[in-house]
Design a protein around this motif. Structure first.
Motif, short mmCIF file in Angstrom:
data_model
loop_
_atom_site.label_atom_id
_atom_site.label_comp_id
_atom_site.label_asym_id
_atom_site.label_seq_id
_atom_site.Cartn_x
_atom_site.Cartn_y
_atom_site.Cartn_z
N PHE A 403 0.89 -0.95 -0.07
CA PHE A 403 0.06 -0.02 -0.06
C PHE A 403 0.80 1.14 0.14
O PHE A 403 0.71 2.14 -0.91
CB PHE A 403 -0.91 -0.21 1.22
CG PHE A 403 -1.80 1.04 1.21
CD1 PHE A 403 -3.29 1.06 0.89
CD2 PHE A 403 -1.48 2.46 2.15
CE1 PHE A 403 -4.12 2.45 0.93
CE2 PHE A 403 -2.28 3.15 2.10
CZ PHE A 403 -3.57 3.17 1.58
N LEU A 404 2.05 1.30 0.81
CA LEU A 404 2.72 2.49 0.91
C LEU A 404 3.53 2.65 -0.36
O LEU A 404 3.92 3.67 -0.77
CB LEU A 404 3.57 2.22 2.34
CG LEU A 404 2.69 2.56 3.37
CD1 LEU A 404 3.69 2.02 4.59
CD2 LEU A 404 2.19 3.80 3.64
N ALA A 405 4.02 1.40 -0.70
CA ALA A 405 5.17 1.48 -1.81
C ALA A 405 4.68 1.95 -2.99
O ALA A 405 4.99 2.93 -3.81
CB ALA A 405 5.48 0.05 -2.21
N VAL A 406 3.18 1.82 -3.34
CA VAL A 406 2.49 2.50 -4.65
C VAL A 406 1.97 3.77 -4.50
O VAL A 406 1.42 4.48 -5.44
CB VAL A 406 1.15 1.58 -4.94
CG1 VAL A 406 1.66 0.25 -5.43
CG2 VAL A 406 0.08 1.61 -4.10
N ARG A 408 4.29 6.21 -3.25
CA ARG A 408 5.29 6.92 -2.75
C ARG A 408 5.25 8.40 -3.23
O ARG A 408 5.71 9.25 -2.86
CB ARG A 408 6.68 6.40 -3.52
CG ARG A 408 7.18 5.14 -2.53
CD ARG A 408 8.68 4.60 -2.74
NE ARG A 408 8.94 3.58 -2.21
CZ ARG A 408 9.06 2.24 -2.40
NH1 ARG A 408 8.59 2.07 -3.70
NH2 ARG A 408 9.21 1.28 -1.74
N ASP A 409 4.69 8.48 -4.50
CA ASP A 409 4.50 9.76 -5.21
C ASP A 409 3.03 10.31 -4.66
O ASP A 409 2.17 9.77 -4.12
CB ASP A 409 4.13 9.56 -6.77
CG ASP A 409 5.66 9.14 -7.39
OD1 ASP A 409 6.79 9.44 -6.90
OD2 ASP A 409 5.42 8.23 -8.44
N GLY A 410 3.07 11.72 -4.72
CA GLY A 410 1.86 12.48 -4.17
C GLY A 410 2.22 12.96 -2.72
O GLY A 410 3.37 12.70 -2.05
N GLN A 482 -1.34 15.70 -1.35
CA GLN A 482 -0.75 17.16 -1.13
C GLN A 482 -1.69 18.44 -0.88
O GLN A 482 -0.91 18.82 -0.08
CB GLN A 482 -0.32 17.37 -2.81
CG GLN A 482 0.31 18.77 -2.99
CD GLN A 482 0.73 19.07 -4.39
OE1 GLN A 482 0.92 18.20 -5.22
NE2 GLN A 482 1.12 20.27 -4.60
N ARG A 483 -2.73 18.32 -1.12
CA ARG A 483 -3.60 19.37 -0.31
C ARG A 483 -3.52 19.03 1.18
O ARG A 483 -3.47 20.11 1.70
CB ARG A 483 -4.92 18.95 -0.99
CG ARG A 483 -5.95 20.04 -0.42
CD ARG A 483 -7.35 20.06 -0.75
NE ARG A 483 -7.79 18.69 -0.72
CZ ARG A 483 -8.26 17.86 0.10
NH1 ARG A 483 -8.32 18.47 1.34
NH2 ARG A 483 -8.59 16.62 0.01
N LEU A 484 -3.73 17.97 1.60
CA LEU A 484 -3.80 17.65 3.03
C LEU A 484 -2.24 18.18 3.62
O LEU A 484 -2.32 18.70 4.67
CB LEU A 484 -4.00 16.18 3.42
CG LEU A 484 -5.49 15.80 3.21
CD1 LEU A 484 -5.61 14.36 3.45
CD2 LEU A 484 -6.33 16.61 3.93
N GLY A 485 -1.12 17.65 3.12
CA GLY A 485 0.03 18.06 3.47
C GLY A 485 0.20 19.60 3.27
O GLY A 485 0.69 20.19 4.46
N ARG A 518 3.39 9.83 6.26
CA ARG A 518 4.06 9.42 5.23
C ARG A 518 3.35 9.61 3.83
O ARG A 518 3.95 9.84 2.82
CB ARG A 518 4.40 8.01 5.43
CG ARG A 518 5.27 7.57 6.33
CD ARG A 518 6.84 7.25 5.85
NE ARG A 518 7.64 8.67 5.46
CZ ARG A 518 7.85 9.56 6.31
NH1 ARG A 518 8.29 9.33 7.60
NH2 ARG A 518 8.44 10.77 5.73
N LEU A 519 1.88 9.55 4.01
CA LEU A 519 1.11 9.90 2.75
C LEU A 519 1.22 11.24 2.30
O LEU A 519 1.21 11.60 1.21
CB LEU A 519 -0.29 9.27 3.02
CG LEU A 519 -0.39 7.72 2.76
CD1 LEU A 519 -2.00 7.47 3.02
CD2 LEU A 519 0.30 7.12 1.63
#
Length: 672
Positions: A403-406, A408-410, A482-485, A518-519
């Motif tokens: 789940f985390l590997a796919v 990584r982008d974003g 991205q918006r949440l970050g 991480r997300l």
């Protein structure tokens, strides 16, 4: 009554009935009546009313002004004149009419609120504020409003709302906002209060309520703006400065808050709560002698003020002696003689007595008081250890390695945040102080923003938008992440005062949200502050926290919480190696320089000697360890728990091999 008079009265009644639906017809009828009876004042009044509704405002003002001179004691004439003049942009005319009206009928709230708006229109802000307050006072006499308030306090929220539908005054709208808040609709409550203040900016009680909700929502800049406005109220209310000081403390503006508290005490030194608040600020600023003095002033004025006693005892470099123990026991005896002693005072006094006996080396007495304080505190806390473990299960099931590997982008690529996570009392303040002594890092405080973002996402599951936590997380697109970050960075910007490129968020509970971090912030740094489970859990159990640590008031609860923490962090170690930098407290205090150099390297920072002299950093520190990090490291507390081992059986049994194998992770908690 003659036939002609009866006919005129009938025609006037018919025309009046048409006023709202057909003002043209009403005006024509009024003019026809005046043609035959020029002195018929009710017809003249009807004509003025119709002109206003038709938008012929200048004509309405002229007509109603003339009528007001002829009928100075008729309230309806002055009200219509005020409405027409206000709409026509003639505030002075409206003010004259409304001042006369409110003198005649002071209980008509609408007159005061309209007068307030007209005062503001001509720049008489203070008069407008006072008029708003008089309008509020008048409105509170409305029987329907009183009935609605009573229904609300009885929990009959829908019935209360039904009573308020037809009431347009600001107090009714404020009550609607409170009902929305009680229903759990925080955004609706805030929006409602903002609308109330747009209508009546001088409504101090509505502004006070809005500030409280904005602080609860962590909208601190907005809260500050309203608090600063409230502090300028023409009403001499020291509580307004207290509210402003509270918001400033939340923002880390300790110096300004201190000035407000000192000003209040200069005017009235007999305020134990304000002395206590001043003590909190001085402690945070590192002015320990001043904090001690302030806390002692508080308990001198109110010997049963439990929080002030606990705050004094909780200064880690202060030891309470026999005299203080006697005073604490006397305070408990005083409270025992009251009909309903405040539970908050009781448990604070027991925590303070526990610390006092602990400082004297009287372990059994200390444990007894700590146990009673925890028992009383736990009775008022909602914490379900089973439900919490289930949440950790869901997190483990969701954030798998694939789940985390796919994903990584974003997310937001900014590397600014340094999250220090773990349990309270695990050495996180020490790590923060070390890093905040670096030229590139700013220490802030325990920020609630990541937890609030996580809570908002979880609410979407509770609302039925997603089947479960995993489905909700899987639905987040790269743009969402991205918006949440970016939202997190924007929400925390208010706490960044120095312009340094990196900043610390020391909220320990964020270990629960490592996956979310991480997300949405893939380049953020996460530091896991870990301490021996027996020492860490016991230290948390005997520490009364102001808020947010409901698991810590029972030895079994805190042991289970620690196991869940170890389990989840071990999962992330396996699913995304390097996700967190682990710092072992015992290693840090045993070989500080080596560990500081390792930590700085892992965070991506060049070594700076100031990080080894962290106690010289005079930044504000708000946690329970604030005094300890203002002195060089000592090792006295590492095994402190062992003096209480005889009473820690429930904790030891709950922790099991998490404690015996520390710092290794037991096989049953480590992922396969």
């Amino acid at each position: 009554m003659g036939t002609g008079a009866a006919t005129a009265e009938s025609a006037l009644a018919t025309a009046t009935a048409q006023l709202e639906t057909d003002p043209v017809a009403a005006l024509a009828a009024a003019e026809a009546l005046l043609a035959s009876a020029p002195d018929l004042l009710p017809a003249d009044f009807l004509a003025g009313q119709a002109l206003r509704r038709l938008g012929q405002l200048e004509a309405a003002v002229a007509r109603l002004s003339a009528l007001a001179a002829l009928a100075p004691t008729v309230p309806g004439v002055r009200w219509e004149l005020a409405l027409a003049a206000a709409a026509a942009g003639q505030p002075e005319t409206a003010i004259t009419a409304l001042e006369q009206l409110t003198r005649q009928l002071p209980a008509v709230a609408g007159g005061w609120f309209l007068l307030a708006s007209q005062y503001r229109a001509v720049g008489r802000a203070r008069n407008g504020w006072l008029a708003d307050l008089k309008g509020v006072n008048a409105a509170t006499q409305d029987p329907e409003l009183v009935q609605a308030a009573l229904a609300m306090h009885q929990g009959k929220l829908d019935a209360a709302l039904a009573l308020l539908v037809a009431l347009p005054d600001p107090p009714a709208r404020r009550l609607v906002a409170e009902i929305r808040w009680r229903q759990g609709d925080m955004p609706g409550a805030i929006a409602g209060l903002e609308a109330v203040l747009a209508q009546a900016p001088g409504y101090d009680m509505a502004r006070e309520f809005l500030i409280r909700l904005l602080v609860q929502s962590n909208r601190l800049p907005d809260a500050l703006g309203h608090a600063e406005t409230l502090a300028t109220s023409p009403v001499d209310n020291p509580g307004h400065d207290l509210i402003l000081a509270s918001v400033l403390v939340h923002l880390g503006e300790q110096g300004r808050a201190r000035g407000l508290y000192e000003g209040l005490l200069a005017c009235n030194p007999g305020q134990p709560q304000v002395w206590q608040n001043l003590g909190h600020v001085l402690k945070t600023l590192g002015e320990q002698a001043g904090a001690v003095s302030a806390y002692r002033e508080a308990v001198t004025r109110q010997p049963t003020l439990g929080e002030a006693w606990w705050s004094l005892a909780n200064l880690k470099t202060v030891k309470l002696g026999a005299a203080e123990i006697a005073a604490l026991q006397a305070a408990l005896a005083t409270l025992a003689g009251t009909a309903e002693p405040r539970a908050e005072d009781l448990f604070h006094l027991h925590f303070a007595l526990g610390k006092a006996h602990e400082d004297l080396g009287e372990a059994e007495a200390a444990f007894r008081h700590y146990a009673e304080g925890n028992r009383l505190r736990r009775a008022g806390i909602v914490h379900d250890a089973d439900a919490f473990s289930a949440e950790i299960d869901a997190t483990v099931s969701t954030f798998t390695a694939p789940f985390l590997a796919v994903r990584r982008d974003g997310g937001c690529p900014a590397p600014d945040p340094i999250f220090i996570v773990g349990l309270p009392r695990a050495g996180s303040t020490l790590i923060e102080q070390i890093l905040a002594s670096h030229s590139c890092v700013e220490g802030t405080m325990e920020l609630p923003d990541m937890m609030m973002i996580a809570s908002r996402l979880a609410a979407r599951v509770e609302a039925g938008e997603f089947a479960d936590f995993g489905a909700m997380m899987a639905a987040l697109t790269p743009a969402d992440r991205q918006r949440l970050g970016e939202e997190y960075l924007e929400r925390t910007r208010i706490h960044r005062k120095s312009g340094k490129p990196r900043f610390i968020d020391k909220m320990p509970n964020n270990w629960q949200h490592v996956g979310l971090i991480r997300l949405i912030l893939p380049n953020a740094t996460i530091i896991d502050a870990r301490r021996h489970p027996m020492g860490c859990c016991f230290s948390a159990w005997k520490q009364h926290f102001a808020r947010g640590q409901g698991f810590s008031y029972d030895l079994i609860d805190v042991g289970r919480y620690y196991r869940d923490y170890v389990r989840l962090m071990a999962h992330f170690d396996a699913a995304t190696p390097g996700a967190a930098i682990r710092v072992i407290y015992e290693e840090m205090v045993a070989d500080t320089e080596t560990q500081v150099r390792r930590l700085l390297s892992a965070v991506g920072l060049a070594y700076e000697p100031t990080c080894l002299e962290f106690w010289r950093n005079d930044r504000a520190v708000r946690t329970a360890s604030s005094e300890q990090v203002r002195q060089p490291i000592v090792t006295d507390g590492v095994d402190h728990w062992k003096a209480y081992a005889a009473w820690l059986g429930p904790l030891s049994e709950t922790l099991g091999d998490v404690a015996t194998l520390y710092p290794a992770v037991p096989p049953d908690l480590a992922p396969i």
